[in-house]
Each structure stands twice: as structure tokens, then as C-alpha cells.
Motif scaffolding. Structure first.
Motif, PDB file in Angstrom:
ATOM      1  N   CYS B 209       1.031  -1.222   0.004  1.00 26.10           N
ATOM      2  CA  CYS B 209      -0.024   0.136  -0.005  1.00 26.10           C
ATOM      3  C   CYS B 209       1.014   1.247  -0.081  1.00 26.10           C
ATOM      4  O   CYS B 209       0.555   2.237  -0.725  1.00 26.10           O
ATOM      5  CB  CYS B 209      -0.863  -0.215   1.311  1.00 26.10           C
ATOM      6  N   ASP B 210       1.866   1.324   0.841  1.00 21.84           N
ATOM      7  CA  ASP B 210       2.776   2.477   1.005  1.00 21.84           C
ATOM      8  C   ASP B 210       3.511   2.662  -0.138  1.00 21.84           C
ATOM      9  O   ASP B 210       3.594   3.950  -0.809  1.00 21.84           O
ATOM     10  CB  ASP B 210       3.879   2.026   2.084  1.00 21.84           C
ATOM     11  N   THR B 211       3.887   1.706  -0.929  1.00 19.42           N
ATOM     12  CA  THR B 211       4.821   1.928  -2.026  1.00 19.42           C
ATOM     13  C   THR B 211       3.809   2.269  -3.487  1.00 19.42           C
ATOM     14  O   THR B 211       4.065   3.110  -4.288  1.00 19.42           O
ATOM     15  CB  THR B 211       5.547   0.556  -2.451  1.00 19.42           C
ATOM     16  N   ILE B 212       2.667   1.670  -3.486  1.00 13.47           N
ATOM     17  CA  ILE B 212       1.935   2.256  -4.556  1.00 13.47           C
ATOM     18  C   ILE B 212       1.277   3.422  -4.467  1.00 13.47           C
ATOM     19  O   ILE B 212       1.524   4.281  -5.483  1.00 13.47           O
ATOM     20  CB  ILE B 212       0.554   1.116  -4.542  1.00 13.47           C
ATOM     21  N   LEU B 216       2.107   6.777  -7.092  1.00 12.10           N
ATOM     22  CA  LEU B 216       1.083   7.571  -7.828  1.00 12.10           C
ATOM     23  C   LEU B 216       1.382   8.962  -7.384  1.00 12.10           C
ATOM     24  O   LEU B 216       1.040   9.854  -8.156  1.00 12.10           O
ATOM     25  CB  LEU B 216      -0.215   7.319  -7.047  1.00 12.10           C
ATOM     26  N   LYS B 217       1.896   9.230  -6.255  1.00  7.69           N
ATOM     27  CA  LYS B 217       2.244  10.508  -5.737  1.00  7.69           C
ATOM     28  C   LYS B 217       3.590  11.052  -6.268  1.00  7.69           C
ATOM     29  O   LYS B 217       3.596  12.272  -7.098  1.00  7.69           O
ATOM     30  CB  LYS B 217       2.465  10.611  -4.182  1.00  7.69           C
ATOM     31  N   ASP B 218       4.643  10.375  -6.545  1.00 11.80           N
ATOM     32  CA  ASP B 218       5.907  10.660  -6.782  1.00 11.80           C
ATOM     33  C   ASP B 218       5.495  11.166  -8.679  1.00 11.80           C
ATOM     34  O   ASP B 218       6.150  11.709  -9.010  1.00 11.80           O
ATOM     35  CB  ASP B 218       6.779   9.844  -6.650  1.00 11.80           C
ATOM     36  N   GLU B 224      -5.977   4.905 -12.793  1.00  7.96           N
ATOM     37  CA  GLU B 224      -6.151   4.936 -14.149  1.00  7.96           C
ATOM     38  C   GLU B 224      -5.106   4.943 -15.280  1.00  7.96           C
ATOM     39  O   GLU B 224      -5.276   4.863 -16.245  1.00  7.96           O
ATOM     40  CB  GLU B 224      -7.307   6.123 -14.541  1.00  7.96           C
ATOM     41  N   ASP B 225      -4.103   5.390 -14.623  1.00  5.85           N
ATOM     42  CA  ASP B 225      -2.828   5.636 -15.781  1.00  5.85           C
ATOM     43  C   ASP B 225      -2.048   4.205 -15.809  1.00  5.85           C
ATOM     44  O   ASP B 225      -1.215   4.223 -16.568  1.00  5.85           O
ATOM     45  CB  ASP B 225      -1.887   6.725 -15.174  1.00  5.85           C
ATOM     46  N   MET B 246      -6.124   0.647   1.053  1.00  7.83           N
ATOM     47  CA  MET B 246      -6.039   1.716  -0.111  1.00  7.83           C
ATOM     48  C   MET B 246      -7.389   2.600   0.004  1.00  7.83           C
ATOM     49  O   MET B 246      -7.209   3.698  -0.144  1.00  7.83           O
ATOM     50  CB  MET B 246      -5.807   1.064  -1.410  1.00  7.83           C
ATOM     51  N   ARG B 247      -8.531   1.781   0.444  1.00  9.23           N
ATOM     52  CA  ARG B 247      -9.803   2.604   0.381  1.00  9.23           C
ATOM     53  C   ARG B 247      -9.785   3.341   1.625  1.00  9.23           C
ATOM     54  O   ARG B 247     -10.237   4.410   1.307  1.00  9.23           O
ATOM     55  CB  ARG B 247     -10.838   1.275   0.678  1.00  9.23           C
ATOM     56  N   GLY B 248      -8.872   3.095   2.672  1.00  7.91           N
ATOM     57  CA  GLY B 248      -8.898   3.894   3.654  1.00  7.91           C
ATOM     58  C   GLY B 248      -8.176   5.162   3.457  1.00  7.91           C
ATOM     59  O   GLY B 248      -8.415   6.208   4.039  1.00  7.91           O
ATOM     60  N   LYS B 249      -7.310   5.104   2.270  1.00 10.01           N
ATOM     61  CA  LYS B 249      -6.674   6.298   1.929  1.00 10.01           C
ATOM     62  C   LYS B 249      -7.087   6.928   0.609  1.00 10.01           C
ATOM     63  O   LYS B 249      -6.931   7.667  -0.212  1.00 10.01           O
ATOM     64  CB  LYS B 249      -5.174   5.838   1.310  1.00 10.01           C
ATOM     65  N   GLY B 250      -8.569   6.438   0.300  1.00 11.44           N
ATOM     66  CA  GLY B 250      -9.176   6.897  -0.680  1.00 11.44           C
ATOM     67  C   GLY B 250      -8.787   6.785  -2.037  1.00 11.44           C
ATOM     68  O   GLY B 250      -9.227   7.301  -3.076  1.00 11.44           O
ATOM     69  N   VAL B 251      -8.181   5.474  -2.157  1.00  7.81           N
ATOM     70  CA  VAL B 251      -7.845   4.872  -3.423  1.00  7.81           C
ATOM     71  C   VAL B 251      -8.458   3.418  -3.622  1.00  7.81           C
ATOM     72  O   VAL B 251      -8.466   2.675  -2.753  1.00  7.81           O
ATOM     73  CB  VAL B 251      -6.398   4.980  -3.667  1.00  7.81           C
TER      74      VAL B 251
END
Lengths: 339, 339
Positions: B209-212, B216-218, B224-225, B246-251
Motif C-alpha cells: 500500500c505504502d509503495t503504490i 502515484l504521488k511521486d 487509471e494511468d 487503499m480504500r482508507g486512503k481514498g484509492v
């Protein structure tokens, strides 16, 4: 940039911005004792197990190196680290709290060379301003991992090494400093078919010979171009084999050779058999003894060659040979490095 | 070139020039069976021990990948390799005969990501034309290393993984090819304090989760990309935890997620509990299943995230937690890559 078959000469310099050494009690009583940044009061470093002690030591070395460079963990781009324990747990437990993106490494006692090489490659390539390279070993965790728990009080042959309790950490970066990494020579696995895990000097000497010769060839240098050629932990047995092998190739390094495993202990007073060894041996000797001499210009250029014996208890119980590997790091005094 | 806190976008492309997958008998009977380059007739691969079998498999994978790229071992600048066994002996014994300068790695089951990242970094930096990345695992050597020898016939809980017998090798280089590595995100150690080594999916999901999220951020991307976000071996238990985190982080990555450990075995027919795992799991799935889809353009861009549980028998017997680590490799279809 690429030099010969196995080497890289860095076009953009990778400086050794800071370093730190943390060592155990026996190492503190040895010839380098006063030069270490931190010497343990007791070898458990306040922890409950030898493995936790090794992790504590590694964490302390990282934090010290960061403090000396006035850097926070989040300013380090990537960490390259390893140790001798199965699945590298000393490192993963040691560096976890730093929260630096990390590459786990295993190259036996050559790991400090592997870590410095990758950190240097990353800085020189512009992959970040600062990298951290760290390795460790602990006498008691290594005896348990590779030989017998200390409580068994097993006897060891004179060709055996004494694993160094110590951890060395190095900040490699773009910021100017009196010492820089100017090149590397990555070693191949060299296997002369030796099977005696209690004589690692003999197992590693052929790899050291191979890497040193390759470095001289790739950089078109002679031994005279180095103030010292410094192996990691060949010890007394390995050194004499290295001299013989090199002489067979027409190269005499006697006058310039130094071995960290022979430097860190006093063989007569400390009963350490063939000499010191372990991922921490070359690392703490580099940090405490070699780098200061390079920084003050007493030495202009050295070839630092940590050596590793690639074996496990399973492989030698199955009768496999113990191949060696050695990586060469060219370290140079940098004039004006303190600007 | 540097992207965000943990990532690199390669300016000079690092192509996946060739790859090879060698797998065991059970893997050969699974959903990907026909896609592997080589499936063992028996899991000892003609050797006497499980460790030698793993080494034989790794050597075979390297030789196959080299052959597909029409390269000789001496044309490979550096090799990056690792496995799950203590002191990485499967790798050192496996690649020894190739005589390629080598970096030994340990990142548990994330090692294929670590090896591809370092190989990509080295090619993109101009440190050589070709690098080789290889990892392996073997069901029987892993059970012996981490659990019990097979002869004990121990029962395993349903949350346990089935270690994949397989090795994947990848030639990363400058030569154009239909798939390239365009970026990497190096993972941090993430520790939620879980101590159950028989539930590695739960231990590794937070790191994935952390790496994904960091990727996405970096790279300023959304899910979707990516055509697929592919974890290494979270398995059925780990996947559901990853979705929750991931859902907890809105993704929401449900629609794009694939896990190699869930893909390589048929859970209903093959009795593999939580799914496949091991250094070989993500590697052979990448080589046999993922890369062909990227090469033919069915997928344009995927995020490949091998996941590792950083533990040893010693660490969990001492009650230590099992932290996770995951590295992200951005793989893209390259138009005109076959020119």
C-alpha cells in the motif's frame, strides 16, 4: 566512465560526506579502540538478544553518521545495507526506524564494498544527493549463525577468524568532503574449490587477488599508484596466500598491503587466531582508521577491497565449496574537500 | 530524473531485452504452465539437494535469457541476484559459473523488484550496455529454511503461502525492445507489528500500500494511468487487506489489481492456501505472463510491485515482528521497440 571489464570511473564525484563506527568491548580494547566513535559498555548494547544487539549497533552507527553530516534521515535518498545473518535481519530491524527507502544486500564480509559501490554509483548518476551505506557484524550472533552458540564453548582452529562486533555507516553524497570515491571494481565469484569454512582467509584470497589485478588492469595502474591496498578480512592465513597468488601473476603488493582483519585486533594479546572478520570489520576500520588518513592527506589514494566468503551452514553441511567475492573501492584524498 | 520522495524516472531508457522463466512441476500444472520457458520433469532438476536444485534452476534461467538476447555472459556488465535462502547460497552457487561481476541482494520476495530497479538504474546511468537480474525460490528449500523439512509433513494454516518453485531472469539493456522500465519507486520498511510468519500476506500488504501510494504521488498519476497494478505475492488474505488499506486512503485499485501469487496457482484445484509466494513467484509471472502482454501492447503501462516479508527463523523465534517491503517498477509498452 566504464573502465575495462569490471570497473567504473566516476565522472561526477561521490564524496564520503561522513562516517561512523560503533564497536564492541573486545574491539575497544584493540589497537583501534580509541579511534571508534562509540565503544559498547557491554556487547548486548542494552538489548535482550545478540541479534537485537547487532541491530541496535547498526541503528546507532547510522544515526551517528547522519548527525556528523548534519542530515536528517529523510534527506537520505536510499539506504544500502547488509549483514551476515540469515535473511539480513540485523539490517532490516536495525534501519527500520529510519524510514529510508532501502536496498538489502548480501555479499558476506564484502558487503561494505558492495554498499559503498552502489551508494557511489547512485550519487554519481544523480539519483539523489545523499545515500547511506551501512554494514554490521556481531561476534555472538555470527558464532550462533555459522558455528555454535557461545554456551557450547566449542574450540576453534587457528585458521578461524574472530568475527568483529561492529557497525560502520557512511553517508555518500554530492557535498564536498576531503575523501571521495573515484572508482569501483565489482568482483566476480571466484571458487578454488576449498571446503573449509574455518579457513575463510584461504577461501577469500583468490577473489581478492582477482579483483585487485582487475582493478590495476581496468584503471591502467600499478601497485605504486596506491598508497595502500587494503583487504577486508583475509587475516594472517589469507594474506600469505594473497601474496603468493599475486607473486604468481608477477605483482608484489607486500609493501603496500594492509588487512583490516589483521589491524583491528592485537594477535598476541587478544587471542583472535587468524584475525578479525565480518561485515563490520572492514567497515569500522575504514571509518575509524583509513578515512582519517585519507582526509588529512597522509594517504592520497587507496584501494579498499572488502572480501567475502559465500557460504551458509546448509551449503557447507552439504559439502559445497566456499567461493569468495571481493569488491574494490578506489578512495582518494580530495584537495579542497573542506571548502 | 528524481521524482518525489522515493522515485526515479529514467531519462535514458532501460529496456527489458529478454527474459526467461524456469518453473517446477506444480507450477507447470497451474494456469501459467504452458507459458513458462521450461518446466521441470522433477523438482530436483537432476541435482542431489533442494538447494542445488534451486541453483540449477537459476543458472538455467540466466542461460536461457542470455540465449534469447543472443548475448554471452561476458557481454553482461553486472549481475543483480538473490533468493530466500540464508546467505543467498542459491544465487551464489547458481550464477558462479557465469563469471559475471555480481551484486548479491536480499529483499525477501521483493528481491525481483530490487534486482530490476538496480539493473535499470545501472543501464540508465550508462554503467554498461547489459545487466542481468535474477531471482529464484524453491518450495522444498524454502520449507526447510523457514518452516520444517518436508519429511515432517507438518500442517500449514490456510493463511500460509505455497512457495513457488521457479526462477526468472531478465536482461536489462540499451538495445531496443518492446518493453522498457521507465521508472522505479524504492520502498521503505513498513511494520504494523504483525508476528505471524504463517500469514505473510497480512505482513506485506501495508508495505505494498505504502509503495503504490508513493508511486502515484511521486509520478503524479492515478490508478487509471496503469492498466494493471501487480503485487508480487500478497495472496488472497493480503489482497483483501491491501484493498481495505487503499480504500482508507481514498484509492480504489480493485478493478486494476492483479497478484502474481493468486495468478500462478489454481486455488481450487491446487490446494495452495493463500496463494503462491517466493522470490520466484513474481519473477516467473512477470516473464511468462506480464511481459508478453506489455510487448504486444495489450497493456500499455503496469506497476509491478514485488512484496517481501523481512524475517528469519531466528527473528520470529525471538518474537520479533515481520515487517514488509515492496518496490515498484513501472513497465511500459514501447512503440517501435522491435525496430
Amino acid at each position: 566512465m566504464i573502465r575495462g571489464a569490471q570497473s567504473i570511473a566516476f565522472e561526477c564525484p561521490a564524496y564520503l560526506v561522513s562516517s561512523a563506527s560503533v564497536a564492541g568491548t573486545k574491539e575497544g580494547e584493540g589497537p583501534l579502540g580509541r579511534m571508534f566513535d562509540l565503544v559498547a559498555k557491554e556487547d548486548l548494547f542494552g538489548e535482550n538478544t545478540w541479534e537485537e544487539a547487532e541491530s541496535a549497533m547498526q541503528k546507532e552507527a547510522c544515526q551517528l553518521a547522519l548527525r556528523k553530516a548534519h542530515l536528517k534521515p529523510e534527506e537520505i535518498r536510499y539506504l544500502y545495507g547488509g549483514d551476515l545473518l540469515r535473511q539480513g535481519v540485523a539490517t532490516s530491524r536495525g534501519v527500520e526506524a529510519l524510514k529510508i527507502p532501502m536496498f538489502g544486500l548480501y555479499g558476506a564480509c564484502s558487503t561494505s564494498g558492495e554498499a559503498l559501490a552502489l551508494a557511489g554509483m547512485s550519487v554519481a548518476a544523480g539519483y539523489g544527493d545523499y545515500m547511506l551505506a551501512v554494514t554490521s557484524s556481531h561476534f555472538a550472533s555470527a558464532e550462533k549463525e555459522f558455528r555454535f552458540p557461545l554456551g557450547y564453548a566449542s574450540q576453534r582452529p587457528l585458521s578461524a577468524h574472530w568475527t568483529v562486533t561492529g557497525s560502520g555507516a557512511f553517508v555518500v553524497g554530492k557535498r564536498k568532503s576531503p575523501v571521495w570515491i573515484t572508482g569501483i571494481t565489482i568482483g566476480k565469484i571466484v571458487d578454488y574449490g576449498l571446503r573449509d569454512s574455518q579457513n575463510m582467509g584461504a577461501c577469500m584470497a583468490p577473489a581478492a587477488c582477482d579483483t585487485i589485478l582487475q582493478n590495476l588492469k581496468d584503471f591502467e595502474r600499478t601497485t605504486e599508484d596506491y598508497d595502500r591496498i587494503i583487504t577486508g578480512d583475509l587475516g594472517y592465513v589469507g594474506q600469505s596466500i594473497l601474496f603468493d597468488l599475486m607473486r604468481g601473476k608477477g605483482v608484489d603488493i607486500k609493501s603496500r598491503h594492509m588487512d583490516c582483519g589483521m589491524t583491528i585486533f592485537d594477535q598476541n594479546l587478544q587471542d583472535t587466531h587468524a584475525g578479525g572478520s565480518g561485515c563490520g570489520c572492514a567497515a569500522v576500520t575504514l571509518s575509524s582508521y583509513i578515512l582519517p588518513k585519507l582526509a588529512n592527506g597522509e594517504w592520497k589514494r587507496v584501494l579498499f577491497v572488502p572480501t567475502g566468503a559465500l557460504m551458509s551452514t546448509v551449503s557447507y553441511n552439504e559439502g559445497a565449496s566456499v567461493p569468495g567475492i571481493a569488491h574494490g573501492i578506489v578512495l582518494e584524498h580530495c584537495k579542497g574537500g573542506l571548502e
